[in-house]
Design a protein around this motif. Structure first.
Motif, PDB file in Angstrom:
ATOM      1  N   ASP A 186       0.846  -1.195   0.000  1.00  0.00           N
ATOM      2  CA  ASP A 186       0.000   0.000   0.000  1.00  0.00           C
ATOM      3  C   ASP A 186       0.882   1.247   0.000  1.00  0.00           C
ATOM      4  O   ASP A 186       1.783   1.370   0.829  1.00  0.00           O
ATOM      5  CB  ASP A 186      -0.908   0.030   1.235  1.00  0.00           C
ATOM      6  CG  ASP A 186      -1.989  -1.025   1.173  1.00  0.00           C
ATOM      7  OD1 ASP A 186      -2.151  -1.648   0.104  1.00  0.00           O
ATOM      8  OD2 ASP A 186      -2.670  -1.239   2.188  1.00  0.00           O
TER       9      ASP A 186
ATOM     10  N   THR B 230       0.660   5.493   0.120  1.00  0.00           N
ATOM     11  CA  THR B 230      -0.258   6.585   0.457  1.00  0.00           C
ATOM     12  C   THR B 230       0.472   7.919   0.418  1.00  0.00           C
ATOM     13  O   THR B 230       1.695   7.997   0.595  1.00  0.00           O
ATOM     14  CB  THR B 230      -0.861   6.409   1.870  1.00  0.00           C
ATOM     15  OG1 THR B 230       0.177   6.546   2.849  1.00  0.00           O
ATOM     16  CG2 THR B 230      -1.543   5.062   2.018  1.00  0.00           C
TER      17      THR B 230
ATOM     18  N   ARG C 163      -6.723  11.747   1.412  1.00  0.00           N
ATOM     19  CA  ARG C 163      -5.709  10.686   1.345  1.00  0.00           C
ATOM     20  C   ARG C 163      -5.784   9.999  -0.017  1.00  0.00           C
ATOM     21  O   ARG C 163      -6.841   9.537  -0.431  1.00  0.00           O
ATOM     22  CB  ARG C 163      -5.940   9.670   2.468  1.00  0.00           C
ATOM     23  CG  ARG C 163      -5.058   8.411   2.406  1.00  0.00           C
ATOM     24  CD  ARG C 163      -3.598   8.687   2.672  1.00  0.00           C
ATOM     25  NE  ARG C 163      -3.337   9.190   3.994  1.00  0.00           N
ATOM     26  CZ  ARG C 163      -3.092   8.424   5.057  1.00  0.00           C
ATOM     27  NH1 ARG C 163      -3.121   7.112   4.961  1.00  0.00           N
ATOM     28  NH2 ARG C 163      -2.825   8.982   6.224  1.00  0.00           N
TER      29      ARG C 163
ATOM     30  N   GLU D 259      -4.479   6.815  -1.925  1.00  0.00           N
ATOM     31  CA  GLU D 259      -3.969   5.506  -1.525  1.00  0.00           C
ATOM     32  C   GLU D 259      -4.022   4.541  -2.703  1.00  0.00           C
ATOM     33  O   GLU D 259      -5.021   4.460  -3.416  1.00  0.00           O
ATOM     34  CB  GLU D 259      -4.813   4.970  -0.364  1.00  0.00           C
ATOM     35  CG  GLU D 259      -4.349   3.650   0.207  1.00  0.00           C
ATOM     36  CD  GLU D 259      -5.158   3.271   1.440  1.00  0.00           C
ATOM     37  OE1 GLU D 259      -5.717   2.167   1.464  1.00  0.00           O
ATOM     38  OE2 GLU D 259      -5.247   4.099   2.373  1.00  0.00           O
TER      39      GLU D 259
ATOM     40  N   SER E 189      -3.207   0.401  -3.565  1.00  0.00           N
ATOM     41  CA  SER E 189      -2.832  -0.942  -3.133  1.00  0.00           C
ATOM     42  C   SER E 189      -2.404  -1.741  -4.356  1.00  0.00           C
ATOM     43  O   SER E 189      -3.215  -1.978  -5.253  1.00  0.00           O
ATOM     44  CB  SER E 189      -4.011  -1.645  -2.445  1.00  0.00           C
ATOM     45  OG  SER E 189      -4.404  -0.954  -1.280  1.00  0.00           O
TER      46      SER E 189
END
Length: 252
Positions: free
Chosen positions: A5, A7, A100, A102, A104
């Motif tokens: 992940d 971020t 945020r 993000e 993955s």
């Protein structure tokens, strides 16, 4: 490694998080990955259920408030000092309008680009694959305050070279705004040609038109200025030994 992940925190201005997220939810990213806007308007994701990759944008203050509610219901394990710190974080995120970003990276993604080997890759190896959201932000440049037609915007940015081509693409954009499915109106090659032109000014005719997502406050350079979030001097950097991240285990 089977999943990573990444971020980063973006500052879009106090109270502008829902507008930014709704506006971004009008765009596909990458290779035709469709957006999924949550009903609360505070989260948008691309790739839910995918074994390839998942991108998300969400309002950080809203997310922290949801976790704070759960923490306050716990009978033990959360001190008053910790709760005060979280409330301080919430106030900071609200003041800067923190969103945020993000991503993955799933197992198939990592294998495709040979990024799954722990110790054999560096942070720089991943940067080229983290640009989908940034590229989408750069294309959203519609500012309704300028009162420019779609054709004028296409010409101004050099997307087309003639007024005739600009007017043709504008006509299909207007049909799309009136509820028409452009794929049923023109052949496949023309559809993708006009779609490519319009995406460069932040319009995606591949998505059903939704006036609530076509927010006029998304011209990055003027109305919503997107900046990296500065780290306050009181922020507690995470400590691996005290986090809830599972320790690395080598499995033969």
């Amino acid at each position: 490694m089977t999943s990573i992940d990444w971020t980063r925190n973006l500052s879009v201005g106090k109270g502008r998080e829902p507008s930014f997220i709704r506006g971004m939810s009008s765009m596909q990213i990458g290779r035709g990955r469709r957006p999924n806007l949550f009903p609360n308007g505070m989260t948008c994701g691309w790739g839910y259920g995918s074994s390839w990759a998942l991108n998300k944008l969400y309002c950080k203050a809203w997310e922290l408030k949801e976790h704070l509610k759960k923490d306050k219901r716990k009978k033990d394990g959360v001190t008053k000092q910790q709760l005060n710190y979280i409330e301080q974080l919430i106030n900071y995120c609200e003041e800067y309008g923190v969103v945020r970003d993000e991503m993955s990276m799933k197992q198939l993604f990592l294998k495709k680009y040979n990024l799954q080997f722990y110790g054999l890759t560096t942070e720089n190896d991943y940067y080229a694959h983290l640009q989908d959201i940034e590229n989408a932000v750069k294309t959203i440049q519609i500012n309704h305050d300028e009162h420019k037609t779609i054709a004028d915007q296409l010409l101004e940015l050099g997307v087309v070279s003639s007024r005739q081509a600009a007017n043709a693409t504008q006509s299909y954009a207007i049909m799309w705004q009136n509820g028409s499915d452009i794929r049923q109106v023109v052949n496949r090659s023309l559809y993708f040609e006009h779609k490519s032109r319009l995406k460069q000014i932040g319009l995606d005719i591949g998505q059903p038109f939704d006036v609530t997502r076509m927010c006029p406050t998304l011209r990055r350079s003027e109305v919503i200025e997107v900046n990296p979030l500065p780290i306050p001097n009181w922020y507690h950097m995470p400590v691996a030994s005290k986090s809830n991240v599972m320790p690395f285990k080598a499995i033969a």
